[in-house]
Scaffold this motif. Structure first.
Motif, PDB file in Angstrom:
ATOM      1  N   PHE A  13       0.824  -1.211   0.000  1.00  0.00           N
ATOM      2  CA  PHE A  13       0.000   0.000   0.000  1.00  0.00           C
ATOM      3  C   PHE A  13       0.855   1.257   0.000  1.00  0.00           C
ATOM      4  O   PHE A  13       0.535   2.235  -0.659  1.00  0.00           O
ATOM      5  N   SER A  14       1.951   1.235   0.716  1.00  0.00           N
ATOM      6  CA  SER A  14       2.811   2.413   0.801  1.00  0.00           C
ATOM      7  C   SER A  14       3.635   2.637  -0.460  1.00  0.00           C
ATOM      8  O   SER A  14       3.624   3.723  -1.029  1.00  0.00           O
ATOM      9  N   ASP A  15       4.332   1.598  -0.898  1.00  0.00           N
ATOM     10  CA  ASP A  15       5.294   1.749  -1.987  1.00  0.00           C
ATOM     11  C   ASP A  15       4.687   1.640  -3.380  1.00  0.00           C
ATOM     12  O   ASP A  15       5.075   2.368  -4.280  1.00  0.00           O
ATOM     13  N   GLU A  16       3.744   0.723  -3.546  1.00  0.00           N
ATOM     14  CA  GLU A  16       3.246   0.445  -4.896  1.00  0.00           C
ATOM     15  C   GLU A  16       1.909   1.123  -5.193  1.00  0.00           C
ATOM     16  O   GLU A  16       1.699   1.606  -6.298  1.00  0.00           O
ATOM     17  N   VAL A  17       1.023   1.158  -4.216  1.00  0.00           N
ATOM     18  CA  VAL A  17      -0.303   1.724  -4.443  1.00  0.00           C
ATOM     19  C   VAL A  17      -0.336   3.212  -4.071  1.00  0.00           C
ATOM     20  O   VAL A  17      -1.074   3.980  -4.664  1.00  0.00           O
ATOM     21  N   GLY A  18       0.482   3.584  -3.097  1.00  0.00           N
ATOM     22  CA  GLY A  18       0.506   4.975  -2.649  1.00  0.00           C
ATOM     23  C   GLY A  18      -0.670   5.333  -1.756  1.00  0.00           C
ATOM     24  O   GLY A  18      -1.049   6.493  -1.655  1.00  0.00           O
ATOM     25  N   ASP A  19      -1.241   4.353  -1.097  1.00  0.00           N
ATOM     26  CA  ASP A  19      -2.380   4.570  -0.201  1.00  0.00           C
ATOM     27  C   ASP A  19      -1.863   4.615   1.243  1.00  0.00           C
ATOM     28  O   ASP A  19      -1.704   3.585   1.892  1.00  0.00           O
ATOM     29  N   VAL A  20      -1.609   5.809   1.716  1.00  0.00           N
ATOM     30  CA  VAL A  20      -1.034   6.004   3.050  1.00  0.00           C
ATOM     31  C   VAL A  20      -1.976   5.492   4.139  1.00  0.00           C
ATOM     32  O   VAL A  20      -1.537   4.852   5.087  1.00  0.00           O
ATOM     33  N   LEU A  44       5.246   3.805  10.889  1.00  0.00           N
ATOM     34  CA  LEU A  44       4.085   4.624  11.242  1.00  0.00           C
ATOM     35  C   LEU A  44       4.484   6.083  11.437  1.00  0.00           C
ATOM     36  O   LEU A  44       3.791   6.994  10.971  1.00  0.00           O
ATOM     37  N   ALA A  45       5.604   6.301  12.120  1.00  0.00           N
ATOM     38  CA  ALA A  45       6.074   7.668  12.350  1.00  0.00           C
ATOM     39  C   ALA A  45       6.285   8.392  11.024  1.00  0.00           C
ATOM     40  O   ALA A  45       5.860   9.539  10.853  1.00  0.00           O
ATOM     41  N   LYS A  46       6.921   7.720  10.076  1.00  0.00           N
ATOM     42  CA  LYS A  46       7.183   8.335   8.768  1.00  0.00           C
ATOM     43  C   LYS A  46       5.884   8.588   7.996  1.00  0.00           C
ATOM     44  O   LYS A  46       5.736   9.624   7.347  1.00  0.00           O
ATOM     45  N   LEU A  47       4.965   7.643   8.071  1.00  0.00           N
ATOM     46  CA  LEU A  47       3.696   7.813   7.360  1.00  0.00           C
ATOM     47  C   LEU A  47       2.870   8.939   7.978  1.00  0.00           C
ATOM     48  O   LEU A  47       2.250   9.731   7.254  1.00  0.00           O
ATOM     49  N   TYR A  48       2.859   9.024   9.292  1.00  0.00           N
ATOM     50  CA  TYR A  48       2.142  10.119   9.947  1.00  0.00           C
ATOM     51  C   TYR A  48       2.784  11.466   9.589  1.00  0.00           C
ATOM     52  O   TYR A  48       2.088  12.451   9.370  1.00  0.00           O
ATOM     53  N   GLU A  49       4.120  11.490   9.517  1.00  0.00           N
ATOM     54  CA  GLU A  49       4.818  12.710   9.092  1.00  0.00           C
ATOM     55  C   GLU A  49       4.376  13.098   7.679  1.00  0.00           C
ATOM     56  O   GLU A  49       4.103  14.262   7.402  1.00  0.00           O
ATOM     57  N   LYS A  50       4.342  12.099   6.812  1.00  0.00           N
ATOM     58  CA  LYS A  50       3.945  12.320   5.420  1.00  0.00           C
ATOM     59  C   LYS A  50       2.524  12.879   5.347  1.00  0.00           C
ATOM     60  O   LYS A  50       2.216  13.712   4.501  1.00  0.00           O
ATOM     61  N   GLN A  51       1.683  12.415   6.261  1.00  0.00           N
ATOM     62  CA  GLN A  51       0.289  12.836   6.313  1.00  0.00           C
ATOM     63  C   GLN A  51       0.129  14.208   6.973  1.00  0.00           C
ATOM     64  O   GLN A  51      -0.913  14.819   6.874  1.00  0.00           O
ATOM     65  N   GLY A  52       1.162  14.645   7.683  1.00  0.00           N
ATOM     66  CA  GLY A  52       1.083  15.916   8.391  1.00  0.00           C
ATOM     67  C   GLY A  52       0.472  15.804   9.771  1.00  0.00           C
ATOM     68  O   GLY A  52       0.077  16.801  10.360  1.00  0.00           O
ATOM     69  N   ASP A  53       0.404  14.595  10.303  1.00  0.00           N
ATOM     70  CA  ASP A  53      -0.148  14.368  11.639  1.00  0.00           C
ATOM     71  C   ASP A  53       1.012  14.323  12.643  1.00  0.00           C
ATOM     72  O   ASP A  53       1.513  13.262  13.005  1.00  0.00           O
ATOM     73  N   ALA A  54       1.414  15.502  13.095  1.00  0.00           N
ATOM     74  CA  ALA A  54       2.603  15.621  13.950  1.00  0.00           C
ATOM     75  C   ALA A  54       2.441  14.886  15.273  1.00  0.00           C
ATOM     76  O   ALA A  54       3.372  14.210  15.722  1.00  0.00           O
TER      77      ALA A  54
END
Length: 171
Positions: A13-20, A44-54
């Motif tokens: 989902f993260s790398d191929e589909v791009g569905d965070v 999870l920390a990196k994905l939350y950062e990517k999402q802007g959820d500090a």
């Protein structure tokens, strides 16, 4: 086996589909099964950062810092927590505390020294800023970067001295 499957699902989902969102859900499932799974928490920390959820990102990084045995990873987590607190939540006091925690573990961590120097400069704490600058230049290997830091340190000390002379003449 479930942890491995959820890990593969999260990666797809993260790398191929791009569905965070779905990637986060899969990593959360891993953490639900194994609360001490450092790679899942870090992802999870990196994905939350990517999402802007500090706040969620900080929570995940704090758990990584608590759980990891790798001191380099712990330093990096405290540094990243500090950056998130300062830049995204505007909590400079907490950010400085996390930066200092990182520095306690690695006194030569250049990004942390630079962050603490910036805070000291913003607060016009010239002595503290000079100490951080000096530590940066002592721990910097690149000659050009070190020279730049030394010039900045000289300029700062000159300004500090000028300010002290100005205060002394006012008395």
């Amino acid at each position: 086996t479930k942890v491995e499957i959820y890990g593969q699902i999260a990666q797809v989902f993260s790398d191929e589909v791009g569905d965070v969102e779905r990637s986060i859900d899969a990593y959360r499932n891993i953490v639900d099964l194994d609360g001490s799974n450092v790679p899942a928490l870090e992802a999870l920390a990196k994905l939350y950062e990517k999402q802007g959820d500090a706040s969620q990102s900080i929570d995940a990084m704090a758990r990584v810092a608590e759980l990891t045995n790798d001191s380099t990873q712990r330093v990096e987590m405290y540094y990243r927590i500090g950056k998130a607190l300062e830049e995204q939540l505007s909590d400079r006091a907490q950010a400085q505390e996390r930066f200092e925690m990182a520095l306690d573990l690695d006194p030569a961590h250049l990004p942390t020294l630079a962050a603490l120097r910036a805070i000291a400069l913003d607060e016009s704490d010239w002595d503290r800023a000079a100490r951080y600058l000096n530590e940066e230049q002592l721990n910097t290997q690149a000659p050009r970067v070190r020279a730049k830091l030394l010039v900045e340190l000289g300029r700062l000390r000159d300004e500090m001295l000028s300010e002290q002379i100005g205060r002394a003449s006012c008395r």
